[in-house]
Design a protein around this motif. Structure first.
Motif, PDB file in Angstrom:
ATOM      1  N   MET A  22       0.820  -1.211   0.000  1.00 25.30           N
ATOM      2  CA  MET A  22       0.000   0.000   0.000  1.00 25.30           C
ATOM      3  C   MET A  22       0.855   1.264   0.000  1.00 25.30           C
ATOM      4  N   GLU A  23       2.023   1.165  -0.614  1.00 23.34           N
ATOM      5  CA  GLU A  23       2.936   2.308  -0.646  1.00 23.34           C
ATOM      6  C   GLU A  23       2.316   3.511  -1.353  1.00 23.34           C
ATOM      7  N   ALA A  24       1.402   3.271  -2.294  1.00 23.29           N
ATOM      8  CA  ALA A  24       0.806   4.366  -3.058  1.00 23.29           C
ATOM      9  C   ALA A  24      -0.456   4.924  -2.415  1.00 23.29           C
ATOM     10  N   THR A  25      -0.909   4.331  -1.319  1.00 21.88           N
ATOM     11  CA  THR A  25      -2.137   4.798  -0.666  1.00 21.88           C
ATOM     12  C   THR A  25      -1.906   6.169  -0.039  1.00 21.88           C
ATOM     13  N   GLU A  26      -2.721   7.133  -0.430  1.00 16.15           N
ATOM     14  CA  GLU A  26      -2.468   8.526  -0.048  1.00 16.15           C
ATOM     15  C   GLU A  26      -2.435   8.718   1.461  1.00 16.15           C
ATOM     16  N   GLU A  27      -3.366   8.088   2.182  1.00 20.24           N
ATOM     17  CA  GLU A  27      -3.406   8.301   3.630  1.00 20.24           C
ATOM     18  C   GLU A  27      -2.156   7.750   4.311  1.00 20.24           C
ATOM     19  N   PHE A  28      -1.686   6.599   3.851  1.00 22.55           N
ATOM     20  CA  PHE A  28      -0.467   6.051   4.435  1.00 22.55           C
ATOM     21  C   PHE A  28       0.722   6.948   4.126  1.00 22.55           C
ATOM     22  N   LYS A  29       0.762   7.476   2.928  1.00 23.24           N
ATOM     23  CA  LYS A  29       1.853   8.376   2.551  1.00 23.24           C
ATOM     24  C   LYS A  29       1.815   9.662   3.367  1.00 23.24           C
ATOM     25  N   ALA A  30       0.622  10.082   3.772  1.00 23.60           N
ATOM     26  CA  ALA A  30       0.469  11.353   4.493  1.00 23.60           C
ATOM     27  C   ALA A  30       0.895  11.260   5.953  1.00 23.60           C
ATOM     28  N   TRP A  31       1.022  10.030   6.477  1.00 23.79           N
ATOM     29  CA  TRP A  31       1.308   9.880   7.906  1.00 23.79           C
ATOM     30  C   TRP A  31       2.743  10.253   8.228  1.00 23.79           C
ATOM     31  N   SER A  32       2.898  11.028   9.276  1.00 23.11           N
ATOM     32  CA  SER A  32       4.202  11.259   9.873  1.00 23.11           C
ATOM     33  C   SER A  32       3.973  11.673  11.314  1.00 23.11           C
ATOM     34  N   ILE A  33       4.940  11.379  12.156  1.00 23.16           N
ATOM     35  CA  ILE A  33       4.797  11.726  13.570  1.00 23.16           C
ATOM     36  C   ILE A  33       4.718  13.241  13.732  1.00 23.16           C
ATOM     37  N   ALA A  34       5.555  13.968  13.011  1.00 23.43           N
ATOM     38  CA  ALA A  34       5.555  15.430  13.139  1.00 23.43           C
ATOM     39  C   ALA A  34       4.206  16.015  12.748  1.00 23.43           C
ATOM     40  N   ARG A  35       3.648  15.530  11.658  1.00 22.70           N
ATOM     41  CA  ARG A  35       2.352  16.061  11.229  1.00 22.70           C
ATOM     42  C   ARG A  35       1.246  15.678  12.205  1.00 22.70           C
ATOM     43  N   GLN A  36       1.312  14.445  12.721  1.00 22.59           N
ATOM     44  CA  GLN A  36       0.302  14.033  13.675  1.00 22.59           C
ATOM     45  C   GLN A  36       0.352  14.892  14.934  1.00 22.59           C
ATOM     46  N   LEU A  37       1.532  15.121  15.465  1.00 22.70           N
ATOM     47  CA  LEU A  37       1.653  15.944  16.670  1.00 22.70           C
ATOM     48  C   LEU A  37       1.162  17.367  16.416  1.00 22.70           C
ATOM     49  N   GLU A  38       1.425  17.889  15.239  1.00 22.81           N
ATOM     50  CA  GLU A  38       0.934  19.222  14.885  1.00 22.81           C
ATOM     51  C   GLU A  38      -0.588  19.262  14.902  1.00 22.81           C
ATOM     52  N   MET A  40      -2.585  17.136  16.497  1.00 21.38           N
ATOM     53  CA  MET A  40      -3.026  16.912  17.869  1.00 21.38           C
ATOM     54  C   MET A  40      -3.002  18.209  18.666  1.00 21.38           C
ATOM     55  N   ASP A  41      -1.919  18.959  18.542  1.00 17.23           N
ATOM     56  CA  ASP A  41      -1.808  20.225  19.275  1.00 17.23           C
ATOM     57  C   ASP A  41      -2.860  21.230  18.820  1.00 17.23           C
ATOM     58  N   LYS A  42      -3.134  21.248  17.539  1.00 19.23           N
ATOM     59  CA  LYS A  42      -4.092  22.204  16.982  1.00 19.23           C
ATOM     60  C   LYS A  42      -5.492  21.975  17.529  1.00 19.23           C
ATOM     61  N   TYR A  43      -5.857  20.704  17.760  1.00 20.11           N
ATOM     62  CA  TYR A  43      -7.225  20.391  18.170  1.00 20.11           C
ATOM     63  C   TYR A  43      -7.317  19.881  19.615  1.00 20.11           C
ATOM     64  N   GLY A  44      -6.292  20.161  20.400  1.00 20.12           N
ATOM     65  CA  GLY A  44      -6.387  19.870  21.823  1.00 20.12           C
ATOM     66  C   GLY A  44      -6.351  18.405  22.174  1.00 20.12           C
ATOM     67  N   VAL A  45      -5.587  17.613  21.433  1.00 25.55           N
ATOM     68  CA  VAL A  45      -5.441  16.190  21.743  1.00 25.55           C
ATOM     69  C   VAL A  45      -4.140  15.997  22.511  1.00 25.55           C
ATOM     70  N   ALA A  46      -4.261  15.606  23.760  1.00 26.44           N
ATOM     71  CA  ALA A  46      -3.074  15.411  24.587  1.00 26.44           C
ATOM     72  C   ALA A  46      -2.364  14.117  24.249  1.00 26.44           C
ATOM     73  N   THR A  47      -3.157  13.048  24.026  1.00 30.11           N
ATOM     74  CA  THR A  47      -2.601  11.707  23.872  1.00 30.11           C
ATOM     75  C   THR A  47      -3.342  10.950  22.789  1.00 30.11           C
ATOM     76  N   GLY A  48      -2.607  10.248  21.956  1.00 25.95           N
ATOM     77  CA  GLY A  48      -3.197   9.364  20.955  1.00 25.95           C
ATOM     78  C   GLY A  48      -2.865   7.915  21.266  1.00 25.95           C
ATOM     79  N   ILE A  49      -3.875   7.089  21.380  1.00 29.52           N
ATOM     80  CA  ILE A  49      -3.671   5.659  21.616  1.00 29.52           C
ATOM     81  C   ILE A  49      -3.620   4.990  20.243  1.00 29.52           C
ATOM     82  N   GLN A  50      -2.425   4.629  19.806  1.00 29.21           N
ATOM     83  CA  GLN A  50      -2.212   4.193  18.428  1.00 29.21           C
ATOM     84  C   GLN A  50      -2.379   2.685  18.248  1.00 29.21           C
TER      85      GLN A  50
END
Length: 302
Positions: A22-38, A40-50
């Motif tokens: 699934m290397e070409a799947t857009e959502e998988f390609k969009a994932w990164s820790i830096a983007r996720q933390l950004e 999370m901070d924007k919408y008030g998410v303290a913790t993500g249970i992955q």
């Protein structure tokens, strides 16, 4: 800001993506820790249970299943350890291989210190309620484990129809079959979380109660909500007035948890929709954080 706890977001280990091609799947390609933390901070998410997204560790080849599960669990644990307090981890199991799943559960919970288990609702068309998986359910019950059940994509089909219709149906199938088989009574100490308010089941509650009333043992003789009185549900996709009124009417607000489904759904989608409901302060706190604190007490506010 209640500093939300997200009980349904996804980690995307490289080995998981390549193993499913699934290397070409857009959502998988969009994932990164830096983007996720950004986000999370924007919408008030303290913790993500992955946890892993579907198709999960759904491999018939045992050696492959064991290897991918271990790679993914160790990758997710590193993400968690590198960002203290921001992430929890749900351990993925190669469920088609029962002995291997028991070993991976022991390693994931005792050595990696995972916060619970992540399953998909079916493996090679076998629902998680299938009798072959009962040794795993029994061990999860003994450990009083939190288990998140993510809807499965049928035959790894990621078409629009599958994602809109079949995934919620698979959640409904799994829950109803567990009720009929008596699993919620037999394994009362598993702390289940099902996605999307229960998938297709809420809209079918009357039909489920009517038809099962005619089956031996009458598994829903006291109603669907009572049969699921100890089960939790996230509010992804149901945080709008029409769906939320139905879900709240069935499950109440003490067992609903905030989730995002990121990166497959934007973090702001559930956050903004939930805020727009203008819930009471008590209900908003329970859904955004309080109910998750009871499931994952290490993230509870001091």
């Amino acid at each position: 800001n209640p500093r939300r706890i997200d009980t349904h977001c996804h980690v995307v280990p490289p080995s998981f993506v390549t193993s499913h091609h699934m290397e070409a799947t857009e959502e998988f390609k969009a994932w990164s820790i830096a983007r996720q933390l950004e986000e999370m901070d924007k919408y008030g998410v303290a913790t993500g249970i992955q946890g892993l997204n579907s198709p999960g560790i759904d491999f018939e080849d045992e050696a492959e299943a064991i290897k991918i599960a271990r790679d993914c669990n160790e990758y997710a644990t590193k993400v968690m350890n590198d960002h203290p307090g921001r992430y929890g981890t749900l351990i993925a199991l190669p469920l088609l291989h029962v002995d291997a799943s028991l070993k991976e559960m022991e390693y994931g919970l005792d050595t990696l210190k995972g916060d619970g288990i992540s399953l998909v609702t079916s493996y090679q068309s076998k629902l998680i309620s299938d009798p072959m998986f009962e040794p795993v359910l029994a061990e999860m019950n003994r450990r009083k484990t939190v288990v998140f059940a993510h809807p499965q994509t049928i035959s790894r089909d990621r078409s629009m129809n599958t994602r809109v219709l079949e995934m919620p149906y698979d959640t409904g199938r799994a829950i109803l079959d567990m009720i009929v088989r008596g699993h919620f009574t037999k394994y009362p100490d598993i702390r289940w979380i099902f996605a999307h308010g229960g998938g297709a089941l809420p809209i079918l509650w009357e039909r489920a109660e009517e038809i099962t009333a005619k089956t031996p043992g009458q598994p829903l003789k006291n109603g669907l909500a009572n049969a699921l009185k100890n089960v939790h549900f996230d509010v992804i996709g149901v945080a709008n007035k029409l769906d939320f009124d139905l879900v709240k009417g069935l499950w109440g607000t003490d067992r609903l948890t905030f989730g995002t489904d990121w990166p497959f759904v934007q973090v702001g989608t559930t956050a903004d929709h939930l805020d727009a409901l203008k819930l009471s302060a008590a209900d908003a706190y329970k859904i955004n954080r309080g109910n998750a604190e009871k499931l994952f007490p290490r993230f509870a506010k001091a």
